[in-house]
Write an enzyme that holds these catalytic residues in place. Structure first.
Site, PDB file in Angstrom:
ATOM      1  N   HIS A  81      -1.736   7.597  -7.064  1.00 46.78           N
ATOM      2  CA  HIS A  81      -1.783   7.824  -5.613  1.00 46.78           C
ATOM      3  C   HIS A  81      -0.403   7.706  -4.984  1.00 46.78           C
ATOM      4  O   HIS A  81       0.490   7.035  -5.515  1.00 46.78           O
ATOM      5  CB  HIS A  81      -2.808   6.899  -4.915  1.00 46.78           C
ATOM      6  CG  HIS A  81      -2.431   5.456  -4.808  1.00 46.78           C
ATOM      7  ND1 HIS A  81      -3.361   4.442  -4.740  1.00 46.78           N
ATOM      8  CD2 HIS A  81      -1.227   4.829  -4.730  1.00 46.78           C
ATOM      9  CE1 HIS A  81      -2.747   3.281  -4.610  1.00 46.78           C
ATOM     10  NE2 HIS A  81      -1.451   3.486  -4.611  1.00 46.78           N
ATOM     11  N   ASP A  95      -2.962   4.754 -10.387  1.00 46.99           N
ATOM     12  CA  ASP A  95      -3.840   5.925 -10.510  1.00 46.99           C
ATOM     13  C   ASP A  95      -3.175   7.204 -10.007  1.00 46.99           C
ATOM     14  O   ASP A  95      -3.832   8.227  -9.840  1.00 46.99           O
ATOM     15  CB  ASP A  95      -5.162   5.682  -9.758  1.00 46.99           C
ATOM     16  CG  ASP A  95      -4.965   5.485  -8.252  1.00 46.99           C
ATOM     17  OD1 ASP A  95      -3.806   5.478  -7.785  1.00 46.99           O
ATOM     18  OD2 ASP A  95      -5.976   5.345  -7.535  1.00 46.99           O
ATOM     19  N   GLU A 118      -5.759   8.824  -2.646  1.00 48.77           N
ATOM     20  CA  GLU A 118      -6.298   8.550  -3.969  1.00 48.77           C
ATOM     21  C   GLU A 118      -6.611   9.870  -4.686  1.00 48.77           C
ATOM     22  O   GLU A 118      -6.641  10.929  -4.051  1.00 48.77           O
ATOM     23  CB  GLU A 118      -7.574   7.703  -3.826  1.00 48.77           C
ATOM     24  CG  GLU A 118      -7.361   6.374  -3.093  1.00 48.77           C
ATOM     25  CD  GLU A 118      -6.624   5.321  -3.918  1.00 48.77           C
ATOM     26  OE1 GLU A 118      -6.021   5.666  -4.959  1.00 48.77           O
ATOM     27  OE2 GLU A 118      -6.634   4.141  -3.510  1.00 48.77           O
ATOM     28  N   ASP A 152       1.160   3.948   5.894  1.00 50.78           N
ATOM     29  CA  ASP A 152      -0.256   3.599   5.924  1.00 50.78           C
ATOM     30  C   ASP A 152      -0.486   2.195   6.473  1.00 50.78           C
ATOM     31  O   ASP A 152       0.461   1.436   6.691  1.00 50.78           O
ATOM     32  CB  ASP A 152      -0.878   3.741   4.520  1.00 50.78           C
ATOM     33  CG  ASP A 152       0.005   3.169   3.420  1.00 50.78           C
ATOM     34  OD1 ASP A 152       0.897   2.351   3.740  1.00 50.78           O
ATOM     35  OD2 ASP A 152      -0.188   3.530   2.255  1.00 50.78           O
TER      36      ASP A 152
HETATM   37  P1  PGA Z   1       3.316  -1.337  -5.501  1.00 54.24           P
HETATM   38  O1  PGA Z   1       2.326  -0.233  -4.947  1.00 54.24           O
HETATM   39  O2  PGA Z   1       4.655  -0.978  -4.944  1.00 54.24           O
HETATM   40  O3  PGA Z   1       2.818  -2.636  -4.949  1.00 54.24           O
HETATM   41  O4  PGA Z   1       3.256  -1.241  -6.985  1.00 54.24           O
HETATM   42  C1  PGA Z   1       2.702   1.107  -5.011  1.00 54.24           C
HETATM   43  C2  PGA Z   1       1.599   1.962  -4.477  1.00 54.24           C
HETATM   44  O5  PGA Z   1       0.422   1.574  -4.612  1.00 54.24           O
HETATM   45  O6  PGA Z   1       1.902   3.028  -3.930  1.00 54.24           O
END
Ligand code: PGA
Length: 242
Positions: free
Chosen positions: A136, A134, A141, A66
């Protein structure tokens, strides 16, 4: 099928993830890469291995998950810049083989379709994933259709808050949209490696592994993939039944 590996902490999770990844650091392989705090330990181990053991990325290709919409690639928090700073600049992968979706341009949806076409032509051997608090995966999301391809999406409020730390803790600086591989795109990878560490991931990890397969928890779709490795530390595993 999901293989669950429980480790003590972030460092052990990164060691374990490198062990899994090492099998794919071979000519012709296609890596699916991720950003965020989670993969940093793994990337440090890949850089070390390249420097110490000469593991070469000349014949390896990669696709990132992404990118934020509207951030120039020179912005330090763009995922393009993140990948260069934390991995690409320290290994010998060819620039033209290290793909990061573009969040800039007039026709983001057209570019997203082209990204999917490239992935279809060059299937991902191992896809690295983190998980959002959450549930995702990438920027898919809650509520994102399981069959989605790469697309433009709005970031959830919780994700904007989670990512604030990278933008001087100023919520107004966090981009509100991203281009993300879809869940359908991610599910095409032959092997998926998800790492989750820290207490703020415990609920999402429980929903992913023990909840129903439901779009409310995007990561729950992984229960339907045939080859997933999930590495969790003690804090992220705290709510699991077993
Ligand atoms: P993080 O994010 O590795 O910074 O915890 C993970 C994500 O949002 O997929």
């Amino acid at each position: 099928m999901i293989t669950l590996i429980k480790v003590r902490d972030y460092d052990e999770a990164s060691d374990k993830a490198f062990e899994v990844m090492k099998e794919y650091l071979k000519p012709g392989k296609v890596l699916g890469l991720a950003t965020g705090s989670t993969p940093l330990g793994l990337y440090a181990r890949m850089v070390f291995d390249h420097e110490e053991n000469g593991t070469s990325y000349q014949e390896i290709r990669s696709f990132n998950l992404d990118e934020y919409v509207g951030l120039p690639i020179t912005h330090p928090e763009s995922y393009y810049a993140f990948m260069h700073r934390n991995l690409f600049d320290h290994i010998d992968i060819k620039e033209e083989n290290a793909h990061v979706p573009s969040g800039l341009g007039e026709d983001l949806e057209g570019q997203a379709r082209a990204y999917d076409e490239m992935i279809d032509e060059t299937p991902v051997d191992i896809q690295l994933l983190g998980i959002g608090s959450d549930g995702h995966i990438a920027f898919n999301e809650p509520g994102t259709p399981f069959d989605s391809g790469t697309h433009v999406t709005d970031l959830a409020e919780s994700t904007i808050k989670d990512n604030c730390r990278f933008f001087d803790n100023d919520i107004s600086k966090v981009p509100t949209q991203a281009v993300t591989q879809g869940i359908g795109t991610i599910m095409k990878a032959k092997h998926i490696l998800l790492i989750a560490t820290g207490a703020n991931k415990a609920k999402a990890v429980k929903d992913m592994l023990e909840g129903p397969v439901d779009e409310v928890c995007p990561a729950s779709i992984l229960q339907r993939h045939e080859d997933v490795t999930v590495i969790v530390d003690e804090a992220a595993a705290a709510l699991l039944d077993k």
